[in-house]
Design a protein around this motif. Structure first.
Motif, PDB file in Angstrom:
ATOM      1  N   ILE A 273       0.878  -1.170   0.000  1.00 30.71           N
ATOM      2  CA  ILE A 273       0.000   0.000   0.000  1.00 30.71           C
ATOM      3  C   ILE A 273       0.915   1.220   0.000  1.00 30.71           C
ATOM      4  O   ILE A 273       1.350   1.707   1.046  1.00 30.71           O
ATOM      5  CB  ILE A 273      -0.942   0.001   1.213  1.00 30.71           C
ATOM      6  N   ALA A 274       1.241   1.678  -1.200  1.00 31.48           N
ATOM      7  CA  ALA A 274       2.276   2.703  -1.378  1.00 31.48           C
ATOM      8  C   ALA A 274       1.965   3.990  -0.631  1.00 31.48           C
ATOM      9  O   ALA A 274       2.858   4.608  -0.024  1.00 31.48           O
ATOM     10  CB  ALA A 274       2.473   2.988  -2.866  1.00 31.48           C
ATOM     11  N   GLU A 275       0.708   4.424  -0.656  1.00 32.91           N
ATOM     12  CA  GLU A 275       0.359   5.710  -0.048  1.00 32.91           C
ATOM     13  C   GLU A 275       0.534   5.725   1.462  1.00 32.91           C
ATOM     14  O   GLU A 275       0.616   6.783   2.081  1.00 32.91           O
ATOM     15  CB  GLU A 275      -1.075   6.106  -0.409  1.00 32.91           C
ATOM     16  N   HIS A 276       0.607   4.559   2.066  1.00 34.56           N
ATOM     17  CA  HIS A 276       0.819   4.473   3.516  1.00 34.56           C
ATOM     18  C   HIS A 276       2.188   3.881   3.867  1.00 34.56           C
ATOM     19  O   HIS A 276       2.462   3.636   5.041  1.00 34.56           O
ATOM     20  CB  HIS A 276      -0.282   3.646   4.161  1.00 34.56           C
ATOM     21  N   ALA A 277       3.035   3.646   2.849  1.00 32.56           N
ATOM     22  CA  ALA A 277       4.358   3.044   3.069  1.00 32.56           C
ATOM     23  C   ALA A 277       4.250   1.812   3.965  1.00 32.56           C
ATOM     24  O   ALA A 277       4.937   1.667   4.974  1.00 32.56           O
ATOM     25  CB  ALA A 277       5.328   4.062   3.671  1.00 32.56           C
ATOM     26  N   TYR A 278       3.386   0.904   3.531  1.00 26.65           N
ATOM     27  CA  TYR A 278       3.049  -0.268   4.335  1.00 26.65           C
ATOM     28  C   TYR A 278       2.970  -1.486   3.425  1.00 26.65           C
ATOM     29  O   TYR A 278       2.521  -1.395   2.282  1.00 26.65           O
ATOM     30  CB  TYR A 278       1.694  -0.054   5.024  1.00 26.65           C
ATOM     31  N   GLY A 279       3.391  -2.637   3.942  1.00 26.06           N
ATOM     32  CA  GLY A 279       3.253  -3.845   3.151  1.00 26.06           C
ATOM     33  C   GLY A 279       4.048  -5.004   3.688  1.00 26.06           C
ATOM     34  O   GLY A 279       4.540  -4.995   4.825  1.00 26.06           O
ATOM     35  N   SER A 280       4.188  -6.024   2.832  1.00 22.16           N
ATOM     36  CA  SER A 280       4.908  -7.251   3.206  1.00 22.16           C
ATOM     37  C   SER A 280       6.406  -6.978   3.112  1.00 22.16           C
ATOM     38  O   SER A 280       7.015  -7.166   2.067  1.00 22.16           O
ATOM     39  CB  SER A 280       4.499  -8.405   2.291  1.00 22.16           C
ATOM     40  N   ARG A 281       6.992  -6.602   4.215  1.00 23.83           N
ATOM     41  CA  ARG A 281       8.397  -6.186   4.218  1.00 23.83           C
ATOM     42  C   ARG A 281       9.357  -7.324   4.541  1.00 23.83           C
ATOM     43  O   ARG A 281      10.570  -7.172   4.390  1.00 23.83           O
ATOM     44  CB  ARG A 281       8.613  -5.044   5.218  1.00 23.83           C
ATOM     45  N   THR A 282       8.817  -8.470   4.959  1.00 16.24           N
ATOM     46  CA  THR A 282       9.667  -9.628   5.270  1.00 16.24           C
ATOM     47  C   THR A 282       8.970 -10.913   4.854  1.00 16.24           C
ATOM     48  O   THR A 282       7.809 -11.133   5.215  1.00 16.24           O
ATOM     49  CB  THR A 282       9.985  -9.694   6.773  1.00 16.24           C
ATOM     50  N   HIS A 283       9.676 -11.740   4.079  1.00 18.32           N
ATOM     51  CA  HIS A 283       9.213 -13.081   3.717  1.00 18.32           C
ATOM     52  C   HIS A 283      10.093 -14.088   4.466  1.00 18.32           C
ATOM     53  O   HIS A 283      11.327 -13.986   4.428  1.00 18.32           O
ATOM     54  CB  HIS A 283       9.348 -13.342   2.219  1.00 18.32           C
ATOM     55  N   THR A 284       9.469 -15.061   5.101  1.00 21.62           N
ATOM     56  CA  THR A 284      10.220 -16.031   5.897  1.00 21.62           C
ATOM     57  C   THR A 284       9.826 -17.456   5.553  1.00 21.62           C
ATOM     58  O   THR A 284       8.632 -17.771   5.451  1.00 21.62           O
ATOM     59  CB  THR A 284       9.985 -15.802   7.403  1.00 21.62           C
ATOM     60  N   VAL A 285      10.828 -18.311   5.405  1.00 20.89           N
ATOM     61  CA  VAL A 285      10.625 -19.750   5.250  1.00 20.89           C
ATOM     62  C   VAL A 285      11.430 -20.447   6.350  1.00 20.89           C
ATOM     63  O   VAL A 285      12.620 -20.170   6.531  1.00 20.89           O
ATOM     64  CB  VAL A 285      11.081 -20.243   3.863  1.00 20.89           C
ATOM     65  N   LEU A 286      10.762 -21.344   7.072  1.00 14.93           N
ATOM     66  CA  LEU A 286      11.415 -22.172   8.092  1.00 14.93           C
ATOM     67  C   LEU A 286      11.272 -23.632   7.688  1.00 14.93           C
ATOM     68  O   LEU A 286      10.159 -24.109   7.462  1.00 14.93           O
ATOM     69  CB  LEU A 286      10.741 -21.976   9.451  1.00 14.93           C
ATOM     70  N   LEU A 287      12.406 -24.322   7.601  1.00 12.46           N
ATOM     71  CA  LEU A 287      12.402 -25.750   7.289  1.00 12.46           C
ATOM     72  C   LEU A 287      13.237 -26.473   8.339  1.00 12.46           C
ATOM     73  O   LEU A 287      14.384 -26.106   8.590  1.00 12.46           O
ATOM     74  CB  LEU A 287      12.985 -26.006   5.898  1.00 12.46           C
ATOM     75  N   LEU A 288      12.661 -27.488   8.940  1.00 17.79           N
ATOM     76  CA  LEU A 288      13.377 -28.329   9.903  1.00 17.79           C
ATOM     77  C   LEU A 288      13.312 -29.755   9.385  1.00 17.79           C
ATOM     78  O   LEU A 288      12.228 -30.346   9.286  1.00 17.79           O
ATOM     79  CB  LEU A 288      12.722 -28.240  11.283  1.00 17.79           C
ATOM     80  N   ASP A 289      14.473 -30.306   9.019  1.00 12.83           N
ATOM     81  CA  ASP A 289      14.438 -31.620   8.376  1.00 12.83           C
ATOM     82  C   ASP A 289      14.374 -32.757   9.390  1.00 12.83           C
ATOM     83  O   ASP A 289      14.371 -32.539  10.616  1.00 12.83           O
ATOM     84  CB  ASP A 289      15.606 -31.772   7.399  1.00 12.83           C
ATOM     85  N   ALA A 290      14.331 -33.974   8.893  1.00 11.63           N
ATOM     86  CA  ALA A 290      14.161 -35.154   9.750  1.00 11.63           C
ATOM     87  C   ALA A 290      15.343 -35.376  10.679  1.00 11.63           C
ATOM     88  O   ALA A 290      15.224 -36.072  11.692  1.00 11.63           O
ATOM     89  CB  ALA A 290      13.933 -36.390   8.883  1.00 11.63           C
ATOM     90  N   ASN A 291      16.497 -34.765  10.357  1.00 11.24           N
ATOM     91  CA  ASN A 291      17.707 -34.922  11.173  1.00 11.24           C
ATOM     92  C   ASN A 291      17.981 -33.700  12.044  1.00 11.24           C
ATOM     93  O   ASN A 291      19.103 -33.483  12.503  1.00 11.24           O
ATOM     94  CB  ASN A 291      18.906 -35.182  10.258  1.00 11.24           C
ATOM     95  N   ASN A 292      16.951 -32.873  12.251  1.00  7.40           N
ATOM     96  CA  ASN A 292      17.016 -31.705  13.130  1.00  7.40           C
ATOM     97  C   ASN A 292      17.937 -30.602  12.614  1.00  7.40           C
ATOM     98  O   ASN A 292      18.520 -29.852  13.393  1.00  7.40           O
ATOM     99  CB  ASN A 292      17.441 -32.100  14.550  1.00  7.40           C
TER     100      ASN A 292
END
Length: 321
Positions: A273-292
């Motif tokens: 939302i440009a007029e409010h300088a607001y938005g999705s500022r961080t994308h996060t992926v968390l992966l924990l495999d079978a071996n920790n």
């Protein structure tokens, strides 16, 4: 505004994952934040840290692994719920965590804030900083902070906070299923969810999800089905692509009700939302495999322009629990 999708399984196949998680943090671009890193006061914990004055030390998403247990906490506000007039952050919650984080450069400012807050003791609407809910949960490993007891204590005290959804996940021994809970405080409710299923939550109550959460959850489930045994790069690329989806899922009756002025702008998974300088500022992926082995992948805005530079951090941590 934020959104989170996840899948948890305490006993995956050898090429599978105990945790697959994708989340967007939506916030004003100018809000000061520390990117994901190992925490100074808890070297088993990884996450970003809010540096907004009056909210220093809290977080929206973090993971910790200790004593055979992985704990994930995520905080999403509930859009459109009224905040009590003249509400301020409770001083004790800030003081406790800032001391433990050793954020010495901010101590004088924080202490000054505490002094001014303490003069408002007649204000019946003293609210705690919500980001501390996640921070306290993931850093502590005593019995009172396990997923059952922590949520039990939190729901008894949850009206001291502005409106929120708190997602907590606890993954331990392979013989025990992962524990998953969602606590909302408007109204106070606590729900349990089963492992080996795909979930999606946003800034409304779970029984009335936004359209973008509905669509995003279906897409996330398809990614898990198609790539849930793939290598980290393949799976994370697919998840980041989901988080960067700028298509607007509009109209949306629930979002229109909760945010009548911003609703259409908030209807995309990747908000801008440009007029409010607001938005999705961080994308996060968390992966924990079978071996920790943990992969914490974060892409976050380096400045105030989402079309400008983004910083990518990929933390790999082999836990021995």
């Amino acid at each position: 505004m934020c959104v989170i999708f996840f899948y948890a399984n305490s006993n995956p196949s050898s090429d599978g994952y105990k945790l697959i998680l994708a989340s967007n943090r939506d916030e004003f671009f100018a809000r000061e934040t520390r990117s994901v890193a190992k925490w100074a006061n808890a070297d088993h914990v990884y996450g970003g840290i809010d540096l907004e004055p009056g909210r220093e030390g809290g977080t929206w998403l973090a993971i910790g692994g200790k004593n055979g247990i992985f704990k994930v906490g995520a905080l999403l506000n509930l859009t459109g719920e009224p905040k009590p007039r003249d509400a301020v952050a409770h001083n004790n919650i800030l003081q406790t965590h800032n001391n433990s984080l050793h954020m010495s450069s901010n101590n004088s400012q924080i202490n000054n804030k505490h002094t001014s807050m303490s003069t408002k003791t007649n204000n019946e609407h003293l609210l705690l900083g919500r980001g501390m809910i996640v921070a306290d949960y993931v850093t502590s490993s005593d019995e009172s902070h396990n997923i059952v007891n922590y949520n039990k204590g939190l729901i008894a005290d949850c009206t001291k906070y502005s409106a929120f959804n708190f997602v907590s996940i606890e993954i331990g021994n392979a013989s025990q299923p992962a524990a998953i809970k969602l606590l909302s405080n408007v109204p106070p409710t606590l729900a349990d969810y089963e492992q080996e299923r795909c979930y999606g939550f946003g800034n409304s109550l779970p029984e009335a999800p936004f359209e973008k959460v509905r669509h995003g959850q279906k897409h996330f489930a398809q990614i898990v089905e198609d790539h849930g045994h793939a290598d980290v790069k393949t799976l994370s690329d697919q998840l980041l692509q989901l988080l960067k989806n700028s298509n607007k899922f509009w109209p949306d009756a629930e979002l229109l009700k909760r945010a009548p002025n911003w609703g259409e702008g908030l209807s995309a998974l990747n908000v801008h939302i440009a007029e409010h300088a607001y938005g999705s500022r961080t994308h996060t992926v968390l992966l924990l495999d079978a071996n920790n082995k943990l992969h914490f992948i974060e892409e976050t805005m380096a400045g105030l322009d989402p079309a400008g530079e983004w910083r990518r951090t990929h933390i790999e941590k082999q836990y021995t629990l």
